[in-house]
Motif scaffolding. Sequence first.
Motif: not given
Length: 241
Positions: A212-217, A220-225
Amino acid sequence: MIYTCIIIDDERHFTTLLEEYIAELPELELIKTFHDPTRAIAELTAEHFIADIIFLDIHMPHISGIELAPHLKKKCKFLVFITAHAQYAVNAFDLEADDFLYKPFKIERLQQSIKKITGHTTPAVQENTDNDFFFIKISGTQSKYLKFLYSEVIAFESDKNYIRIYTPNDCYRIYLGINEVEKKLAGRNDFIKVHRSFIISKAYIELVENNMVVMKNSNVQVVIGKQYKASFFAYLESHKF
């Protein structure tokens, strides 16, 4: 940080000037201008939150800024009165205005005001290079374009035939494919694709945990493909301290 703004002022020649000032300051983003205070109160008072900063004229027809202010004060972070009549200054500060701008003022005075009320220094006005920004044409219109600074884009997300562009203060849904975005970003090293539906800004990565990538501000949280996992973690390793 970007501060969203609304202008409420019946003097069109002045609002045009203030709109130009705001466009030149990278920390400010204009949402809307109202020339009719009655329309402003009808459209805005039902909203829970309107904008970070409201620039409110005092001397207007039908309802004055002094009368309008109590309805707006709790719906923004900062309220700035603007007027050509200096005698209103006392009333303005009685209403706990964050600042008072006396017309006509120069862009440097606006910069001072933003610095004062937010506690942050507003960068000096400067020209952006062609590599700093891009425009996207709004579908269904002939002449409406939105300007984005690459440095303010957190992520691009595919949404069927649309993309979502996430910024610190908003999310825009645009008729455009993610493949087109990827082509436009070719040659830039400030974005990386981590999922077939997500291209993210390296500058806004706050945390990577497991897949999981968590983005600042943002939220948005993205699961890495799977097909992007190797290249993404190679990027992380290359920047590991």
